[in-house]
Write an enzyme that holds these catalytic residues in place. Structure first.
Site, PDB file in Angstrom:
ATOM      1  N   GLY A  40     -11.538   2.311  11.596  1.00 13.80           N
ATOM      2  CA  GLY A  40     -11.200   1.328  12.620  1.00 13.80           C
ATOM      3  C   GLY A  40     -10.968   2.047  13.941  1.00 13.80           C
ATOM      4  NE  ARG A  41      -7.290  -1.160  17.474  1.00 10.33           N
ATOM      5  CZ  ARG A  41      -6.244  -1.809  17.963  1.00 10.33           C
ATOM      6  NH1 ARG A  41      -6.175  -2.076  19.245  1.00 10.33           N
ATOM      7  NH2 ARG A  41      -5.261  -2.192  17.173  1.00 10.33           N
ATOM      8  CB  SER A  88      -3.068   5.379   6.786  1.00 10.02           C
ATOM      9  OG  SER A  88      -3.030   5.972   5.499  1.00 10.02           O
ATOM     10  NE  ARG A  89       1.731   1.055   7.562  1.00 14.17           N
ATOM     11  CZ  ARG A  89       1.531   1.416   8.820  1.00 14.17           C
ATOM     12  NH1 ARG A  89       1.292   2.690   9.106  1.00 14.17           N
ATOM     13  NH2 ARG A  89       1.563   0.521   9.793  1.00 14.17           N
ATOM     14  CG  ASP A 105       3.198  11.124  10.821  1.00 11.76           C
ATOM     15  OD1 ASP A 105       4.104  11.908  11.176  1.00 11.76           O
ATOM     16  OD2 ASP A 105       3.037  10.003  11.323  1.00 11.76           O
ATOM     17  CD  GLU A 152       7.406   6.568   5.285  1.00 14.88           C
ATOM     18  OE1 GLU A 152       7.072   7.677   5.740  1.00 14.88           O
ATOM     19  OE2 GLU A 152       6.807   5.523   5.555  1.00 14.88           O
ATOM     20  CG  HIS A 198       5.748   6.876   9.710  1.00 18.01           C
ATOM     21  ND1 HIS A 198       5.890   5.863   8.808  1.00 18.01           N
ATOM     22  CD2 HIS A 198       4.538   6.677  10.279  1.00 18.01           C
ATOM     23  CE1 HIS A 198       4.833   5.078   8.830  1.00 18.01           C
ATOM     24  NE2 HIS A 198       3.998   5.559   9.714  1.00 18.01           N
ATOM     25  CB  ALA A 216       1.388  10.936  14.187  1.00 17.74           C
TER      26      ALA A 216
END
Length: 202
Positions: A19-20, A100-101, A125, A130, A169, A171
């Site tokens: 995606g983006r 991502s996740r 990340d 978490e 998390h 970035a």
């Protein structure tokens, strides 16, 4: 060994999701002289034409990539997308990046692959469990959920590996990014109250 690294020019960058953010990663890989291959449910022909991105099946991307970068949303279909079975497909020198996740990656499987030398490295990340680390309220509960605690301990074991980097998390966390978030939030509110909502999420 030690501080010695490796060149990325000529290496293969494998993108899971384009995606983006994945598309920006493809451009960066191309700029550094990497071969870029990608898996996505909707291949982007423009990226192929302009940056030479080669679209392939997921397993093919995992088998060929020197660097695997994840850019997918967390859905039931992407839960543990990177699992024990798929980690056995990758090169033993491959690097896994996850921005991502956390639950897209099976933390225990990554920990095992690193320990057994079947994965060259991991930079995460975001990671399973978490919430135990970053939410103080979680630890104040009378009853702590066993699954997040177990996931957090697996993540902790990865952190102790010399072949892994875990970041909180974080970035996105630059001054410029925070400015863009504030501007976008203000523009969204203005658009909403003028009767023309934008950036809506279904």
């Amino acid at each position: 060994a030690g501080l010695m690294g490796t060149d990325i020019k000529g290496k293969t960058l494998g993108l899971i999701g384009i995606g983006r953010i994945g598309a920006h990663m493809a451009k960066l890989g191309w700029a550094f002289g990497m071969k870029v291959i990608a898996y996505d449910l909707r291949p982007d022909k423009a990226l192929s034409e302009k940056f030479g991105v080669i679209f392939a099946e997921l397993d093919d991307v995992l088998q060929q990539a020197d660097v695997i970068s994840l850019h997918v949303p967390y859905l039931p279909s992407t839960h543990h997308l990177i699992n024990e079975e798929r980690l056995r497909m990758v090169k033993p020198t491959a690097m896994l990046l996850n921005t991502s996740r956390g639950k897209v990656v099976d933390t225990k499987a990554v920990s095992t692959a690193l320990r057994e030398g079947r994965l060259g490295g991991a930079a995460l990340d975001t990671f399973e469990g978490e919430e135990v680390w970053i939410e103080e309220e979680f630890l104040k509960r009378d009853e702590l959920a066993a699954i997040p605690l177990r996931e957090a301990m697996e993540s902790f074991s990865i952190m102790r590996s010399e072949h892994a980097i875990l970041t909180p998390h974080n970035a996105f966390n630059t001054r410029e990014a925070m400015d863009r978030i504030l501007i976008t939030t203000a523009e969204n509110l203005k658009a909403f109250f003028s009767g023309n909502p934008q950036n809506t999420v279904a």
